[in-house]
Design an enzyme around this catalytic site. Structure first.
Site, short mmCIF file in Angstrom:
data_model
loop_
_atom_site.label_atom_id
_atom_site.label_comp_id
_atom_site.label_asym_id
_atom_site.label_seq_id
_atom_site.Cartn_x
_atom_site.Cartn_y
_atom_site.Cartn_z
N GLU A 146 -7.12 -20.01 4.58
CA GLU A 146 -7.89 -21.23 4.38
C GLU A 146 -7.26 -21.95 3.18
O GLU A 146 -6.98 -21.33 2.14
CB GLU A 146 -9.36 -20.86 4.11
CG GLU A 146 -10.33 -22.03 4.18
CD GLU A 146 -10.26 -22.96 3.00
OE1 GLU A 146 -10.21 -24.19 3.19
OE2 GLU A 146 -10.22 -22.45 1.86
N LYS B 164 -20.01 -35.49 12.40
CA LYS B 164 -21.46 -35.40 12.20
C LYS B 164 -21.79 -35.11 10.74
O LYS B 164 -21.12 -34.29 10.10
CB LYS B 164 -22.04 -34.28 13.08
CG LYS B 164 -21.96 -34.62 14.54
CD LYS B 164 -22.72 -33.64 15.39
CE LYS B 164 -22.61 -34.07 16.84
NZ LYS B 164 -22.58 -32.99 17.78
N ASP C 163 -9.32 -32.04 10.75
CA ASP C 163 -10.51 -32.19 11.58
C ASP C 163 -11.48 -33.17 10.91
O ASP C 163 -11.84 -32.97 9.75
CB ASP C 163 -11.20 -30.84 11.76
CG ASP C 163 -10.30 -29.86 12.54
OD1 ASP C 163 -9.81 -30.25 13.61
OD2 ASP C 163 -10.10 -28.73 12.05
N GLU D 90 -2.33 -22.68 7.70
CA GLU D 90 -3.15 -22.79 8.91
C GLU D 90 -4.11 -21.61 8.95
O GLU D 90 -3.69 -20.47 8.85
CB GLU D 90 -2.25 -22.82 10.15
CG GLU D 90 -2.96 -22.75 11.48
CD GLU D 90 -4.05 -23.80 11.66
OE1 GLU D 90 -3.79 -25.00 11.51
OE2 GLU D 90 -5.21 -23.40 11.95
N ASP E 103 -6.30 -40.39 13.10
CA ASP E 103 -6.58 -41.42 14.10
C ASP E 103 -8.03 -41.90 13.95
O ASP E 103 -8.46 -42.79 14.67
CB ASP E 103 -6.45 -40.83 15.52
CG ASP E 103 -7.53 -39.79 15.74
OD1 ASP E 103 -7.57 -38.81 14.96
OD2 ASP E 103 -8.37 -39.95 16.64
N GLU F 7 2.31 -28.30 3.92
CA GLU F 7 1.46 -28.99 4.91
C GLU F 7 0.22 -28.13 5.12
O GLU F 7 0.34 -26.96 5.53
CB GLU F 7 2.17 -29.18 6.25
CG GLU F 7 1.29 -29.98 7.22
CD GLU F 7 1.71 -29.92 8.70
OE1 GLU F 7 1.34 -30.84 9.44
OE2 GLU F 7 2.38 -28.94 9.11
#
Ligand SMILES: C[S@@+](CC[C@H](N)C(=O)[O-])C[C@H]1O[C@@H](n2cnc3c(N)ncnc32)[C@H](O)[C@@H]1O
Length: 229
Positions: free
Chosen positions: A108, A135, A131, A81, A167, A56
């Site tokens: 990373e 923009k 994330d 993570e 989402d 993951e």
């Protein structure tokens, strides 16, 4: 019962290098580690067996992957993570839950994969609520892009899948576009290429948060296929 603050690296920051110890795999950003060599996932420093391995990326506080590891003891799991505060929370929960089939990589995602993960060895990849960076000037920070997908294609076993959940409608569309324009992936879900996660998919901190706000969740699942020319 270790707390997140109990995680200590065995060197000062100026001497940082990649290391695997105590169910943590640390890969410092933008620093070479000439003395580190990846021992292989079956090495006792990582899993000590050749059970199927699932990754993951962007694990956050780790609730999704901790639950998967607990429920599926004959699989191995790697949580990736890059935020230290979150990685060390996962690390302490791994110990508190006595999980021997989960390792957290404080790293990373693309860098860890390019540097160390061998080809065709991963049985499944998950990315829950990456994330979205909505923009345009931040688009370069989105994890799902062609170099990342090329690496996912390289490390997955044939016909294994990568699943992403979001989402964010615009990011969902962007992800679908990225996958469809890569010749080595095929959607397991018919057009429009997303579905609602089923209850057995598992849940993460951000999933609970977005659901409590009444947001619709989109799951995408793409299988590795031979790369057409
Ligand atoms: C919105 S949070 C989602 C966390 C978790 N998956 C969840 O659903 O609760 C995104 C996480 O991805 C991590 N992240 C972002 N880009 C990353 C990258 N390139 N490699 C590793 N982690 C990354 C962030 O530090 C953050 O913890």
């Amino acid at each position: 019962m270790p707390k997140p603050q109990d995680l200590k690296l065995p060197f000062v920051f100026a001497e940082r290098q990649a290391i695997i110890f105590d169910r943590l795999w640390y890969v410092p950003a933008r620093v070479d580690s000439p003395n580190f060599s990846f021992p292989g996932f079956a090495d006792t420093a990582l899993f000590g067996n050749e059970n199927p391995l699932f990754i993951e990326y962007c694990s956050g506080n780790g609730s999704w992957i901790l639950d998967k590891a607990k429920r599926n003891p004959t699989n191995n799991y790697l949580a990736v993570e890059m935020c230290f505060e979150r990685a060390r929370k996962i690390w302490s929960k791994i110990h508190n839950m006595k999980l021997t089939n989960l390792v957290v990589a404080w790293a990373e995602g693309l860098q860890l994969t390019q540097k160390y993960i061998p080809q065709s060895c991963i049985s499944g990849i998950y990315i829950n609520f990456p994330d979205p960076w909505p923009k345009r000037r931040h688009a370069k920070y989105r994890i799902i892009n062609q170099p990342f997908l090329q690496e996912m294609h390289r490390i997955l076993k044939p016909e294994s899948c990568i699943t992403t959940v979001t989402d964010h409608e615009d990011y969902s569309k962007i992800m679908i576009q990225e996958f469809l324009s890569h010749k080595g992936f095929q959607s397991l879900i018919e057009a429009p290429y997303f579905a609602e996660p089923t209850p057995d998919y598992g849940s993460s901190f951000f999933e609970e948060l977005f659901k409590s706000k009444g947001k619709t969740i989109r799951l995408h699942s793409f299988a590795k296929v031979d790369q057409k020319s």
